[in-house]
Design an enzyme around this catalytic site. Structure first.
Site, PDB file in Angstrom:
ATOM      1  N   ASP A   1       0.866  -1.176   0.000  1.00 25.01           N
ATOM      2  CA  ASP A   1       0.000   0.000   0.000  1.00 25.01           C
ATOM      3  C   ASP A   1       0.899   1.221   0.000  1.00 25.01           C
ATOM      4  OD1 ASP A   1      -2.698   0.799  -0.151  1.00 25.01           O
ATOM      5  OD2 ASP A   1      -2.568   1.578   1.878  1.00 25.01           O
TER       6      ASP A   1
ATOM      7  N   TYR B   1       1.185   8.603  -9.921  1.00 18.45           N
ATOM      8  CA  TYR B   1       1.767   9.929  -9.706  1.00 18.45           C
ATOM      9  C   TYR B   1       3.162  10.088 -10.322  1.00 18.45           C
ATOM     10  CZ  TYR B   1      -2.075  10.440  -6.389  1.00 18.45           C
ATOM     11  OH  TYR B   1      -3.335  10.522  -5.830  1.00 18.45           O
TER      12      TYR B   1
ATOM     13  N   HIS C   1      10.618   4.343  -3.248  1.00 20.76           N
ATOM     14  CA  HIS C   1       9.914   3.931  -2.031  1.00 20.76           C
ATOM     15  C   HIS C   1       9.647   2.419  -2.068  1.00 20.76           C
ATOM     16  CE1 HIS C   1       7.511   5.103  -5.374  1.00 20.76           C
ATOM     17  NE2 HIS C   1       6.408   4.568  -4.892  1.00 20.76           N
TER      18      HIS C   1
HETATM   19  P1  ITT Z   1      -3.629  -2.072  -5.352  1.00 16.52           P
HETATM   20  O1  ITT Z   1      -4.600  -2.893  -6.119  1.00 16.52           O
HETATM   21  O2  ITT Z   1      -2.296  -2.747  -5.160  1.00 16.52           O
HETATM   22  O3  ITT Z   1      -4.182  -1.549  -4.025  1.00 16.52           O
HETATM   23  P2  ITT Z   1      -3.509   0.740  -6.113  1.00 16.52           P
HETATM   24  O4  ITT Z   1      -3.091   1.357  -7.415  1.00 16.52           O
HETATM   25  O5  ITT Z   1      -4.862   1.084  -5.573  1.00 16.52           O
HETATM   26  O6  ITT Z   1      -3.303  -0.821  -6.293  1.00 16.52           O
HETATM   27  P3  ITT Z   1      -2.203   1.978  -3.773  1.00 16.52           P
HETATM   28  O7  ITT Z   1      -3.454   2.143  -2.992  1.00 16.52           O
HETATM   29  O8  ITT Z   1      -1.009   1.438  -3.084  1.00 16.52           O
HETATM   30  O9  ITT Z   1      -2.417   1.045  -5.050  1.00 16.52           O
HETATM   31  O10 ITT Z   1      -1.754   3.322  -4.442  1.00 16.52           O
HETATM   32  C1  ITT Z   1      -2.346   4.566  -4.166  1.00 16.52           C
HETATM   33  C2  ITT Z   1      -2.219   5.434  -5.390  1.00 16.52           C
HETATM   34  O11 ITT Z   1      -0.850   5.792  -5.549  1.00 16.52           O
HETATM   35  C3  ITT Z   1      -2.670   4.775  -6.691  1.00 16.52           C
HETATM   36  O12 ITT Z   1      -3.355   5.724  -7.466  1.00 16.52           O
HETATM   37  C4  ITT Z   1      -1.358   4.373  -7.359  1.00 16.52           C
HETATM   38  O13 ITT Z   1      -1.460   4.453  -8.770  1.00 16.52           O
HETATM   39  C5  ITT Z   1      -0.396   5.430  -6.836  1.00 16.52           C
HETATM   40  N1  ITT Z   1       0.940   4.872  -6.708  1.00 16.52           N
HETATM   41  C6  ITT Z   1       1.337   3.833  -5.929  1.00 16.52           C
HETATM   42  N2  ITT Z   1       2.637   3.583  -6.109  1.00 16.52           N
HETATM   43  C7  ITT Z   1       3.075   4.475  -7.041  1.00 16.52           C
HETATM   44  C8  ITT Z   1       4.306   4.699  -7.663  1.00 16.52           C
HETATM   45  O14 ITT Z   1       5.367   3.941  -7.420  1.00 16.52           O
HETATM   46  N3  ITT Z   1       4.372   5.680  -8.568  1.00 16.52           N
HETATM   47  C9  ITT Z   1       3.305   6.453  -8.851  1.00 16.52           C
HETATM   48  N4  ITT Z   1       2.101   6.294  -8.316  1.00 16.52           N
HETATM   49  C10 ITT Z   1       1.976   5.309  -7.418  1.00 16.52           C
END
Ligand code: ITT
Length: 188
Positions: A69, A147, A173
């Protein structure tokens, strides 16, 4: 640890990044599409921990799995979108964030990943990875996801979206959290 490890995600970008880092190890990564219940909480740690507890307790998942997450925490917005990053990306998106930050001089932000590991019989472990950086004035680049076009990690001139997967994976990260996971698994 050797064998198959499942990643619970609907995000193919995450899978590619984590898989690339595990390449060459004895761990085979596959995705598992399970509804991950996200509680309303102030921290990524709580979201991951309670989501995993729900999967194990209610859905009786008995395989080793991980859940990543992540969120973008922007200093001038008091940490927003943070734990709401997925919702904000789906609604106002990168254009909305840039609009919110119009005229703001402080562009500093932190990208955070909390990776939860569940191994049957061993419980839940959490691994954190964070990287500081800056929010751009405009979107740049076409690689990656989410992002990436508006985040420049510290020490770089390019956004994550201007980097190939291998370049982003040199330091991020997610990779910082994944390396801690790999260390932990290699001690198993
Ligand atoms: P899951 O099914 O794994 O939960 P998700 O895309 O909803 O996928 P997160 O809740 O972890 O995943 O991510 C929150 C937001 O941040 C989501 O819109 C992602 O696209 C974005 N995000 C996560 N990791 C990122 C990264 O490495 N670079 C850019 N955006 C990222």
């Amino acid at each position: 640890m050797k064998g198959r490890l499942y990643l619970i995600t609907g995000n193919p970008g995450k899978l590619k990044e984590i898989k690339n880092r595990l390449d060459g190890l004895d761990i085979e990564l596959s995705t598992m599409e399970e509804d991950f219940v996200e509680i309303q909480a102030d921290t990524l740690e709580e979201v991951v921990f309670f989501g995993i507890e729900h999967l194990v307790g209610e859905k009786r998942i008995d395989r080793p799995f991980i859940k990543d997450d992540s969120g973008l925490f922007i200093d001038a917005l008091d940490g927003f979108p943070g734990v709401y990053s997925a919702y904000v990306q789906q609604t106002i998106g990168n254009d909305g964030i840039l609009q919110l930050m119009k005229g703001m001089d402080d562009r500093t932000a932190t990208f955070k990943t909390v990776m939860g590991l569940h191994i049957p019989g061993e419980g839940i472990s959490l691994f954190r990875g964070e990287i500081k950086g800056d929010i751009t004035l405009e979107k740049r680049g076409f690689f990656g996801f989410g992002y990436d076009p508006i985040f420049i990690p510290e020490g770089s001139e390019r956004t994550f979206a201007e980097m190939t997967l291998e370049e982003k994976n040199r330091d991020s990260h997610r990779i910082r959290a994944t390396m801690k996971l790999v260390d932990h698994l290699s001690m198993e």
